[in-house]
Design an enzyme around this catalytic site. Structure first.
Site, mmCIF file in Angstrom:
data_model
loop_
_atom_site.group_PDB
_atom_site.id
_atom_site.type_symbol
_atom_site.label_atom_id
_atom_site.label_comp_id
_atom_site.label_asym_id
_atom_site.label_seq_id
_atom_site.Cartn_x
_atom_site.Cartn_y
_atom_site.Cartn_z
ATOM 1 N N HIS A 175 46.822 53.281 2.512
ATOM 2 C CA HIS A 175 47.948 53.716 3.338
ATOM 3 C C HIS A 175 48.572 54.972 2.721
ATOM 4 O O HIS A 175 48.658 55.098 1.495
ATOM 5 C CB HIS A 175 49.003 52.607 3.457
ATOM 6 C CG HIS A 175 48.829 51.754 4.681
ATOM 7 N ND1 HIS A 175 48.617 50.397 4.636
ATOM 8 C CD2 HIS A 175 48.859 52.083 6.013
ATOM 9 C CE1 HIS A 175 48.509 49.924 5.880
ATOM 10 N NE2 HIS A 175 48.656 50.920 6.724
ATOM 11 N N CYS A 226 46.115 48.704 11.468
ATOM 12 C CA CYS A 226 45.401 49.085 10.245
ATOM 13 C C CYS A 226 44.713 47.886 9.625
ATOM 14 O O CYS A 226 43.531 47.950 9.265
ATOM 15 C CB CYS A 226 46.350 49.719 9.222
ATOM 16 S SG CYS A 226 46.827 51.399 9.661
ATOM 17 N N GLU A 277 45.154 49.435 -0.781
ATOM 18 C CA GLU A 277 45.251 48.075 -0.245
ATOM 19 C C GLU A 277 44.186 47.178 -0.871
ATOM 20 O O GLU A 277 43.016 47.536 -0.921
ATOM 21 C CB GLU A 277 45.095 48.097 1.284
ATOM 22 C CG GLU A 277 46.170 48.907 1.994
ATOM 23 C CD GLU A 277 47.578 48.295 1.876
ATOM 24 O OE1 GLU A 277 47.703 47.173 1.348
ATOM 25 O OE2 GLU A 277 48.541 48.970 2.308
HETATM 26 N N1 PCA Z 1 49.295 52.837 10.633
HETATM 27 C C1 PCA Z 1 49.442 51.600 11.379
HETATM 28 C C2 PCA Z 1 48.442 51.690 12.504
HETATM 29 C C3 PCA Z 1 47.942 53.085 12.508
HETATM 30 C C4 PCA Z 1 48.467 53.700 11.281
HETATM 31 O O1 PCA Z 1 48.221 54.849 10.890
HETATM 32 C C5 PCA Z 1 49.332 50.358 10.503
HETATM 33 O O2 PCA Z 1 49.668 50.435 9.319
HETATM 34 O O3 PCA Z 1 48.911 49.313 10.983
#
Ligand code: PCA
Length: 213
Positions: A176, A154, A91
């Site tokens: 992610h 997140c 990200e």
């Molecule tokens: N993914 C979610 C919240 C917790 C997670 O593991 C997100 O991408 O916001």
């Protein structure tokens, strides 16, 4: 305490690696599994400290802040699950906005809400993302850059992290991760990646992040 004793107590330098609890009806979250698997692993001169965070806007952010203040890490990498991700998603941007229909694990729903009032609109990741991407690709791991970590928990925790780290001049970012294979069973078309590959890939990414420029 003498300075040298303080230094010794702090050694080795810590890499804070966070993962999230399961959410959205899942029973596992690959980010928590990967963080746990890497707890205590040495990366360069530093050691990984894994921390599980609740999938909750306020509590997740508070847990992250507490850990940074307690550990004084030299590097912070947040991990989260992204169903649909086909590899590691590095990200680039944390945005000062929380806006999602699904409730967090405490039932909180946020729409059109700044993560932190009076903070900048966005922060960029301060990890060497190009170097990490090249290292991942060189080792055969699927990975890509992303310009949005979404506007759910997140991103909320990622933004809080970057706001805090900007004042401390500590590098930080967010990755992610794909679903684990058993999470994708019965959901045709959803990509997944086995845990051992995810662990090896994140370790690779941390290695690349810790290399001095
Ligand atoms: N993914 C979610 C919240 C917790 C997670 O593991 C997100 O991408 O916001």
């Amino acid at each position: 305490m003498h300075n040298s004793m303080v230094d010794r107590a702090r050694r080795p330098p810590k890499i804070l690696l966070t993962g999230f609890d399961p959410f959205g009806g899942e029973r596992v979250n690959p980010s928590l599994e990967v963080a746990r698997a890497l707890d205590g692993v040495h990366v360069g001169a530093a050691v990984v400290v894994a921390l599980g965070l609740p999938v909750a806007y306020a509590e997740g952010a508070a847990g992250l802040v507490r850990a940074v203040e307690t550990l004084s890490p030299v590097l912070v990498v947040g991990l989260g699950q992204s169903s649909g991700a086909a590899g590691l998603v590095l990200e680039r941007v944390a945005v000062n906005l929380s806006d999602a229909d699904p409730p967090d694990n405490t039932g909180a729903v946020l729409h059109d809400t700044p993560v932190i009032a009076d903070a900048p609109t966005a922060y960029l990741s301060t990890l060497p993302l190009r170097r990490m991407l090249a290292a991942l690709h060189g080792a055969g791991f699927p990975a890509s850059l992303s310009n949005s970590a979404g506007s759910y928990v997140c991103n909320h925790v990622f933004f809080t992290q970057q706001h805090l780290l900007a004042r401390r001049a500590v590098p930080g970012g967010f990755i992610h991760l794909p679903l684990l294979p058993h999470q994708a069973v019965g959901r045709p078309g959803l990509p997944s990646m086995p845990l051992d590959l995810q662990v090896a890939a994140v370790r690779h990414a941390l290695d690349a992040a810790m290399l001095s420029p």
